[in-house]
Design an enzyme around this catalytic site. Structure first.
Site, PDB file in Angstrom:
ATOM      1  N   HIS A   1     -10.106   1.031   1.243  1.00  0.00           N
ATOM      2  CA  HIS A   1      -9.677   2.351   1.729  1.00  0.00           C
ATOM      3  C   HIS A   1     -10.872   3.260   1.992  1.00  0.00           C
ATOM      4  CE1 HIS A   1      -5.321   2.554   1.717  1.00  0.00           C
ATOM      5  NE2 HIS A   1      -5.245   1.993   0.532  1.00  0.00           N
TER       6      HIS A   1
ATOM      7  N   GLU B   1      -8.647  -0.845  -3.077  1.00  0.00           N
ATOM      8  CA  GLU B   1      -9.001   0.584  -3.046  1.00  0.00           C
ATOM      9  C   GLU B   1     -10.364   0.802  -2.388  1.00  0.00           C
ATOM     10  OE1 GLU B   1      -6.600   2.440  -3.560  1.00  0.00           O
ATOM     11  OE2 GLU B   1      -5.371   0.945  -4.573  1.00  0.00           O
TER      12      GLU B   1
ATOM     13  N   CYS C   1       0.869  -1.177   0.000  1.00  0.00           N
ATOM     14  CA  CYS C   1       0.000   0.000   0.000  1.00  0.00           C
ATOM     15  C   CYS C   1       0.901   1.221   0.000  1.00  0.00           C
ATOM     16  CB  CYS C   1      -0.887  -0.027   1.243  1.00  0.00           C
ATOM     17  SG  CYS C   1      -1.992   1.396   1.357  1.00  0.00           S
TER      18      CYS C   1
END
Ligand code: ZN
Length: 183
Positions: free
Chosen positions: A137, A134, A91
């Site tokens: 996130h 993603e 990441c």
């Protein structure tokens, strides 16, 4: 557009649930362009808005390395996961940390592009993995949440370094630039 830069673990913005984007305007397109720049500078294949300090539901990615592979995904949802495979993930916000993650091997993404047009795509393999990383996130989830004891020990030094850097940064209130490492 204010200058945006990468935010590192354990910055609290990485833990927030992002809010939906309501306005599809020039500033959103500019944000996406800036995020692609940062993603490429850091040699990443995806970047979510909270990683540049913005708690909004958007990510950019490119799983192919070709210009046509660029995707802007606003207010995404993931549907119909199929299969499961484990693969190591890094990441950009957690440099030098690698965590084996179990992900669906095929998944459907529904989202809006930067102009507000909705689209739906089914992705496999690396593309499906990037979307899931993603999307996590946007919910405030990070790869460090999925470490077992052995992986935690392997990554202990890098995580400690990030925590120390963040604590120092808070004290000196200096913002970006201190990090030379890439994830
Ligand atoms: Zn990430």
């Amino acid at each position: 557009m204010p200058s945006l830069s990468l935010v590192y673990y354990p910055h609290p913005v990485l833990r927030k649930r992002c809010r939906p984007i309501e306005r599809f305007d020039a500033s959103l397109a500019a944000l996406a362009a800036r995020m692609f720049d940062i993603m490429r500078e850091e040699r990443g294949i995806g970047l979510a808005a909270p990683q540049v300090g913005l708690s909004v539901q958007m990510f950019v990615c490119n799983a192919t390395g070709e210009p046509e592979g660029d995707m802007i995904c606003v207010n995404p949802v993931l549907l119909d996961p199929e299969g499961v495979a484990e693969g190591d993930e890094g990441c950009l916000s957690i440099p030098d940390v690698s965590v084996p993650m179990r992900r669906a091997t095929r998944i459907t993404l529904k989202a809006f592009d930067a102009t507000g047009r909705s689209f739906q795509l089914t992705g496999e393999a690396l593309l499906a993995r990037v979307w899931q990383h993603e999307y996590d996130h946007l919910l405030g989830r990070l790869i460090v949440d999925s470490m077992n004891d052995a992986v935690r020990i392997e990554n202990r030094r890098a995580i400690k370094q990030l925590e120390d850097d963040f604590a120092k940064q808070g004290k000196s209130s200096s913002v970006s630039g201190a990090h030379g490492r890439r994830g």
